[in-house]
Scaffold this motif. Structure first.
Motif, short mmCIF file in Angstrom:
data_model
loop_
_atom_site.label_atom_id
_atom_site.label_comp_id
_atom_site.label_asym_id
_atom_site.label_seq_id
_atom_site.Cartn_x
_atom_site.Cartn_y
_atom_site.Cartn_z
N SER A 249 0.94 -1.40 -0.05
CA SER A 249 0.11 0.05 -0.10
C SER A 249 0.95 1.16 0.03
CB SER A 249 -0.81 0.03 1.21
OG SER A 249 -0.32 0.06 2.54
N HIS A 250 1.88 1.28 0.76
CA HIS A 250 2.94 2.56 0.82
C HIS A 250 3.47 2.65 -0.54
CE1 HIS A 250 6.82 4.33 1.98
NE2 HIS A 250 6.05 5.16 1.96
N PHE A 251 3.92 1.47 -1.09
CA PHE A 251 4.38 1.69 -2.34
C PHE A 251 3.58 2.10 -3.36
CE2 PHE A 251 4.77 -0.83 -6.51
CZ PHE A 251 5.72 -0.36 -7.00
N SER A 252 2.33 1.61 -3.32
CA SER A 252 1.31 2.13 -4.42
C SER A 252 0.89 3.64 -4.34
CB SER A 252 -0.10 1.24 -4.44
OG SER A 252 0.27 -0.32 -4.50
N TYR A 253 1.13 4.23 -3.03
CA TYR A 253 0.67 5.46 -2.70
C TYR A 253 1.83 6.35 -3.19
CZ TYR A 253 -0.07 10.04 -0.14
OH TYR A 253 -0.27 11.09 -0.03
N ALA A 254 3.13 5.91 -3.08
CA ALA A 254 4.32 6.62 -3.34
C ALA A 254 4.38 6.63 -4.97
CB ALA A 254 5.39 6.23 -2.83
N PHE A 255 4.09 5.56 -5.53
CA PHE A 255 4.37 5.17 -7.17
C PHE A 255 3.22 6.45 -7.70
CE2 PHE A 255 3.58 3.55 -11.21
CZ PHE A 255 4.78 3.01 -11.30
N LYS A 256 2.10 6.17 -7.31
CA LYS A 256 1.09 7.22 -7.92
C LYS A 256 1.25 8.71 -7.79
CE LYS A 256 -4.10 7.95 -8.32
NZ LYS A 256 -5.35 7.36 -8.06
N SER A 257 1.72 8.99 -6.44
CA SER A 257 2.27 10.40 -5.98
C SER A 257 3.30 10.88 -7.22
CB SER A 257 2.47 10.52 -4.66
OG SER A 257 1.48 10.21 -3.87
N TYR A 258 4.16 9.90 -7.44
CA TYR A 258 5.44 10.54 -8.31
C TYR A 258 5.11 10.44 -9.60
CZ TYR A 258 10.24 10.87 -9.75
OH TYR A 258 11.27 11.22 -10.44
N PHE A 259 4.62 9.27 -10.21
CA PHE A 259 3.98 9.23 -11.59
C PHE A 259 2.85 9.88 -12.24
CE2 PHE A 259 7.50 5.96 -11.07
CZ PHE A 259 8.22 6.24 -11.83
N GLY A 260 1.80 9.98 -11.20
CA GLY A 260 0.30 10.39 -11.53
C GLY A 260 -0.26 9.37 -11.92
N TYR A 261 0.06 8.28 -11.72
CA TYR A 261 -0.99 6.85 -11.90
C TYR A 261 -0.22 5.62 -11.04
CZ TYR A 261 2.99 6.25 -15.42
OH TYR A 261 4.23 6.13 -16.02
N GLY A 262 -1.13 4.64 -10.89
CA GLY A 262 -0.66 3.64 -10.01
C GLY A 262 0.24 2.65 -10.80
N PRO A 263 0.80 1.70 -9.93
CA PRO A 263 1.34 0.57 -10.55
C PRO A 263 0.47 -0.39 -11.39
CG PRO A 263 1.56 0.58 -7.99
CD PRO A 263 0.93 1.81 -8.50
N ASN A 264 -0.42 -0.67 -10.57
CA ASN A 264 -1.54 -1.64 -11.47
C ASN A 264 -1.89 -1.00 -12.79
OD1 ASN A 264 -1.50 -3.41 -9.30
ND2 ASN A 264 -2.86 -2.35 -8.20
N MET A 265 -2.18 0.34 -12.92
CA MET A 265 -2.56 0.74 -14.29
C MET A 265 -1.24 0.76 -15.30
SD MET A 265 -3.77 4.45 -14.95
CE MET A 265 -5.17 4.49 -13.99
N LEU A 266 -0.23 0.89 -14.67
CA LEU A 266 1.03 0.67 -15.42
C LEU A 266 1.34 -0.64 -15.97
CD1 LEU A 266 3.79 1.87 -16.79
CD2 LEU A 266 4.82 1.14 -14.43
N ALA A 267 0.90 -1.79 -15.10
CA ALA A 267 0.93 -2.86 -15.52
C ALA A 267 -0.13 -3.49 -16.62
CB ALA A 267 0.41 -3.88 -14.24
N LEU A 268 -1.14 -2.92 -16.50
CA LEU A 268 -2.24 -3.02 -17.58
C LEU A 268 -1.75 -2.54 -18.88
CD1 LEU A 268 -5.49 -2.28 -15.66
CD2 LEU A 268 -4.69 -4.55 -16.51
N LYS A 269 -1.20 -1.30 -18.85
CA LYS A 269 -0.52 -0.72 -20.00
C LYS A 269 0.57 -1.42 -20.81
CE LYS A 269 -1.49 4.25 -18.73
NZ LYS A 269 -0.84 5.50 -18.53
N SER A 270 1.38 -2.33 -20.08
CA SER A 270 2.38 -3.13 -20.22
C SER A 270 2.14 -4.30 -20.82
CB SER A 270 3.58 -3.32 -19.36
OG SER A 270 3.04 -4.02 -18.40
N ILE A 271 0.82 -4.74 -20.88
CA ILE A 271 0.24 -5.96 -21.45
C ILE A 271 0.14 -5.79 -23.16
CG2 ILE A 271 -1.54 -7.73 -21.66
CD1 ILE A 271 -2.19 -6.86 -18.67
#
Length: 271
Positions: A249-271
């Motif tokens: 949860s901390h990782f996901s929050y920090a990731f979204k705060s820095y990149f503007g989107y969450g890690p799960n959304m990035l994972a979907l884009k990479s498929i």
């Protein structure tokens, strides 16, 4: 209790873990020789990732940043016997046994998979764990010396690490941090491993990077996570611990705060 450790001497212990996953980031002050009974361990260092399973035997050198992730496997607990090869014991050994080659710290984990002599050395200790007795000190010293002699007969280069007793000196801070930023260690520990006081470490870091260590470390870890998720097609849950975060949860929050989107959304884009 998920994690149980039994000592039969201060240097020899059996550890058993039954939870889902256990992660620690550590700099061992002693060399650790481990016999793997069951489960799985992933060891992450600056330049390599190692995976160990039932029957493996390996040596983790001291004074190296290491992430250790332990898992039960195949319905069995994560279970190991570990022997601490302390500087005091090694100095005593090498006073009467000349090292082979040049003593220098080698940046690697040594693997001695299913070595019959090492297995026999470790297996002989299980009796003491089972009956809950302390190993007599003279026998403990003999078992540790036996292990050292087997290591040396198996790999001649191992003297390069076992017979080296130097403590970390002042080293290039930038080179060290670029290799080790994914380890979630305290700044005190980073300072020690680069041969600096904490105040000197902060001052030198500011001169090099013009920012604070905390901010730089977070950004580097997030960028590494982004690379693993987008380029390597890995899932966020597989990545967050390896890049230095303690919980998802901390990782996901920090990731979204820095990149503007969450890690799960990035994972979907990479498929």
């Amino acid at each position: 209790m998920d994690f149980i450790t039994h000592y039969i001497t201060p240097e020899i212990k059996l550890s058993e873990y039954n939870g889902k996953c256990f992660k620690t980031e550590v700099v061992f002050e002693h060399h650790i020789l481990v016999w793997f009974i069951s489960g799985e361990t992933k060891i992450i260092q600056a330049n390599a990732v190692y995976t160990f399973n039932e029957g493996d035997i390996f040596l983790i050198p001291r004074n190296q940043l290491t992430t250790v992730i332990n898992y039960p496997k195949d319905g069995k607990p994560h279970k190991t016997v570990a022997m601490h090869l302390t500087p005091a014991k090694l100095k005593e050994f090498y006073r009467v046994n000349k090292p082979v080659g040049i003593s220098q710290p080698l940046q690697k984990v040594y693997r001695f998979t299913k070595h019959p002599l090492l297995e026999s050395c470790f297996a002989s200790l299980i009796y003491y764990f089972d009956i809950g007795e302390t190993l007599p000190s003279d026998i403990a010293e003999l078992k540790i010396e036996e292990a050292i002699r087997i290591l040396r007969s198996t790999d001649k280069s191992v003297d390069g690490i076992l017979a080296n007793f130097e403590e970390p000196g002042k080293i290039n801070l930038s080179d060290f941090m670029e290799r080790n930023y994914m380890f979630n260690m305290t700044l005190d520990r980073f300072a020690y491993l680069t041969g600096r006081s904490l105040a000197t470490y902060r001052r030198d870091f500011k001169k090099i990077y013009n920012t604070t260590p905390q901010k730089w470390l977070t950004e580097k870890r997030l960028k590494l996570a982004h690379y693993h998720i987008f380029e390597k097609k890995r899932k966020p849950v597989e990545v967050y611990m390896e890049v230095g975060f303690e919980n998802l949860s901390h990782f996901s929050y920090a990731f979204k705060s820095y990149f503007g989107y969450g890690p799960n959304m990035l994972a979907l884009k990479s498929i």
